[in-house]
Design a protein around this motif. Structure first.
Motif, PDB file in Angstrom:
ATOM      1  N   PHE A   1      22.410 -22.921 -11.423  1.00  0.00           N
ATOM      2  CA  PHE A   1      22.179 -21.487 -11.515  1.00  0.00           C
ATOM      3  C   PHE A   1      22.578 -20.760 -10.232  1.00  0.00           C
ATOM      4  O   PHE A   1      22.926 -19.591 -10.260  1.00  0.00           O
ATOM      5  CB  PHE A   1      20.694 -21.217 -11.791  1.00  0.00           C
ATOM      6  N   TRP A   2      22.504 -21.454  -9.111  1.00  0.00           N
ATOM      7  CA  TRP A   2      22.652 -20.783  -7.821  1.00  0.00           C
ATOM      8  C   TRP A   2      24.082 -20.795  -7.293  1.00  0.00           C
ATOM      9  O   TRP A   2      24.375 -20.121  -6.327  1.00  0.00           O
ATOM     10  CB  TRP A   2      21.705 -21.429  -6.810  1.00  0.00           C
ATOM     11  N   SER A   3      24.979 -21.544  -7.917  1.00  0.00           N
ATOM     12  CA  SER A   3      26.363 -21.571  -7.448  1.00  0.00           C
ATOM     13  C   SER A   3      27.313 -20.805  -8.342  1.00  0.00           C
ATOM     14  O   SER A   3      28.396 -20.427  -7.932  1.00  0.00           O
ATOM     15  CB  SER A   3      26.855 -23.026  -7.336  1.00  0.00           C
ATOM     16  N   GLY A   4      26.943 -20.555  -9.591  1.00  0.00           N
ATOM     17  CA  GLY A   4      27.801 -19.822 -10.510  1.00  0.00           C
ATOM     18  C   GLY A   4      28.757 -20.680 -11.314  1.00  0.00           C
ATOM     19  O   GLY A   4      29.520 -20.160 -12.137  1.00  0.00           O
ATOM     20  N   ASP A   5      28.741 -22.006 -11.101  1.00  0.00           N
ATOM     21  CA  ASP A   5      29.707 -22.885 -11.764  1.00  0.00           C
ATOM     22  C   ASP A   5      29.647 -22.790 -13.282  1.00  0.00           C
ATOM     23  O   ASP A   5      30.666 -22.677 -13.959  1.00  0.00           O
ATOM     24  CB  ASP A   5      29.475 -24.342 -11.345  1.00  0.00           C
ATOM     25  N   TYR A   6      28.434 -22.858 -13.828  1.00  0.00           N
ATOM     26  CA  TYR A   6      28.341 -22.893 -15.282  1.00  0.00           C
ATOM     27  C   TYR A   6      28.669 -21.537 -15.896  1.00  0.00           C
ATOM     28  O   TYR A   6      29.110 -21.447 -17.043  1.00  0.00           O
ATOM     29  CB  TYR A   6      26.964 -23.397 -15.731  1.00  0.00           C
ATOM     30  N   ILE A   7      28.495 -20.453 -15.129  1.00  0.00           N
ATOM     31  CA  ILE A   7      28.895 -19.135 -15.608  1.00  0.00           C
ATOM     32  C   ILE A   7      30.408 -19.108 -15.802  1.00  0.00           C
ATOM     33  O   ILE A   7      30.928 -18.533 -16.769  1.00  0.00           O
ATOM     34  CB  ILE A   7      28.468 -18.035 -14.624  1.00  0.00           C
ATOM     35  N   GLN A   8      31.116 -19.750 -14.907  1.00  0.00           N
ATOM     36  CA  GLN A   8      32.573 -19.826 -15.046  1.00  0.00           C
ATOM     37  C   GLN A   8      32.953 -20.517 -16.345  1.00  0.00           C
ATOM     38  O   GLN A   8      33.856 -20.090 -17.066  1.00  0.00           O
ATOM     39  CB  GLN A   8      33.170 -20.573 -13.845  1.00  0.00           C
ATOM     40  N   ASP A   9      32.242 -21.593 -16.668  1.00  0.00           N
ATOM     41  CA  ASP A   9      32.502 -22.303 -17.916  1.00  0.00           C
ATOM     42  C   ASP A   9      32.239 -21.418 -19.134  1.00  0.00           C
ATOM     43  O   ASP A   9      33.020 -21.392 -20.090  1.00  0.00           O
ATOM     44  CB  ASP A   9      31.616 -23.556 -18.004  1.00  0.00           C
TER      45      ASP A   9
END
Length: 434
Positions: free
Chosen positions: A397-405
């Motif tokens: 949640f804190w790095s944004g990686d899964y939002i990119q996905d």
């Protein structure tokens, strides 16, 4: 090449706790600390040695700002030295550093470390220091405070006024439809409507957990997810927030070179009016001005995430700073922490909001932001239950990686179904854990 990429994640606090149990803690780290000497104490000159501060602000190391603060600190403690080390991906890099005890002396607290484990890595602060903190639910456990916030922030649309003028935008958009209409005009004028910084990854947090956690006026929105098996839904805040971001991408209202980490480039393009907007925190305003923009050309307004007449905005603490339990010079480290938070001009210099709500903002853009009368929602800390579920699910949640996905997914519903399946499995494992 597709937009998806492979991402490796792991349960953070479990790894750290396992490491500590296998290696033990140094007995020197549990000794008591004398309170930091005040400016008028004769003992102030007796503090000596070197402490290292770990930070995400590499730019302030490179431009000499932090050295300037340290030089002023040495006027009080002539035999004391402060050195700085910057971590480019702080949220993930610091977890590795904690596991090896290579943490420097003063550092930013990891945002995804459960409160119950703060005492394993950080020294508790004195009652005097603890009493200064505005965000009382953060960086605490069992009545002890382990960190102080380095500034207060909000999020909104940072924009270039000249770009708006060239595009014929006569007033700041106050609804989502007006926001989309402004994007159309900017694009027609040959201006990138909004720089999303998809390739840098971390700015995507604004479109995910940051936005959903305040757009309903409920600062515990994420914490409440621990009671749901399927929190990601097209019709709720997750669907609406990420739906806006996907619309922006689908209509070409964002940068074309999505895969490149063009954060540094984006600041210059916004400063020159080649890009119109960011959705980011107010702290980026100073960065854009440092990239060449005149203060009068940069504005700031609340993000109109729907077509309502009023909108919520977040009031968040920035990173918290504390003293490492592994420091060999804790007294000096405490003195530097107190000095940095309470006596340097860091918060004012770099666009943070006043610690006291009654103080007049130093940032003229924040005064503009407040003129639109957003309802500020003061953040609450993420609970250990939420952090535990996030780690079990391996969602960063804190790095944004899964939002990119999610933004890259061909089908948003299928993407949400996958997230919900992971979340439900994590809830079941959490409930069955001893």
């Amino acid at each position: 090449m597709g937009l998806k990429r492979m991402i490796v994640r792991f349960p953070v606090y479990s790894m750290l706790l396992l490491f500590l149990l296998s290696t033990g803690c140094d007995s020197r780290n549990s000794r008591g600390l004398a309170p930091a000497a005040s400016a008028g104490d004769d003992a102030s000159s007796e503090l000596s040695g070197t402490v290292v501060m770990l930070t995400n602000r590499i730019d302030l190391i490179e431009n000499g700002t932090f050295k300037g603060y340290a030089d002023e600190f040495r006027k009080r403690y002539p035999e004391a030295h402060v050195e700085f080390e910057g971590l480019s991906s702080y949220a993930t890099d610091i977890l590795v550093r904690l596991s090896t005890k290579d943490t420097g002396d003063v550092l930013l607290l990891p945002v995804n470390l459960p409160a119950k484990e703060l005492g394993l890595f950080f020294e508790p602060l004195s009652e005097e220091l603890a009493a200064q903190e505005r965000f009382t639910t953060f960086a605490t456990f069992d009545g002890k405070r382990y960190g102080l916030s380095t500034g207060n922030t909000t999020s909104g649309i940072v924009y270039n006024k000249k770009a708006f003028e060239r595009a014929g935008i006569e007033q700041v958009p106050q609804t989502l439809d007006e926001f989309y209409a402004a994007c159309v005009k900017l694009k027609q004028a040959g201006i990138i409507p909004l720089y999303m910084n998809y390739g840098a990854v971390w700015p995507l947090r604004e479109w995910g957990n940051n936005l959903v956690n305040y757009m309903t006026g409920n600062p515990d929105y994420l914490n409440d997810m621990v009671h749901e098996d399927s929190p990601w839904q097209i019709g709720n805040e997750w669907g609406r927030a990420l739906g806006i971001a996907r619309t922006m991408m689908a209509k070409g209202y964002v940068e074309e070179q999505l895969f490149s980490n063009s954060w540094e480039i984006s600041k210059s393009r916004l400063a020159r009016g080649e890009a119109g907007m960011y959705l980011q925190g107010n702290w980026t305003i100073r960065k854009i001005m440092d990239a060449g923009a005149s203060p009068e050309d940069i504005g700031f307004f609340p993000f109109p995430y729907d077509n309502g007449t009023a909108h919520y905005a977040a009031l968040n603490p920035d990173w918290f700073m504390g003293v490492s339990r592994y420091s060999r010079n804790k007294e000096l480290a405490m003195a530097w922490l107190q000095y940095f938070i309470t006596e340097t001009s860091y918060a004012k210099d770099w666009g943070f909001l006043p610690a006291k709500g009654s103080d007049e903002p130093a940032l003229q853009q924040y005064s503009e932001f407040l003129s639109y009368h957003p309802k500020l929602i003061e953040a609450t800390v993420q609970t250990d239950a939420f952090i535990d579920l996030a780690n079990r699910t391996k969602l960063s949640f804190w790095s944004g990686d899964y939002i990119q996905d999610v933004l890259a997914a061909p089908d948003l519903q299928k993407s949400f179904d996958q997230l919900n399946a992971k979340w439900k499995e994590a809830r079941m494992s959490q409930q069955s854990a001893p």
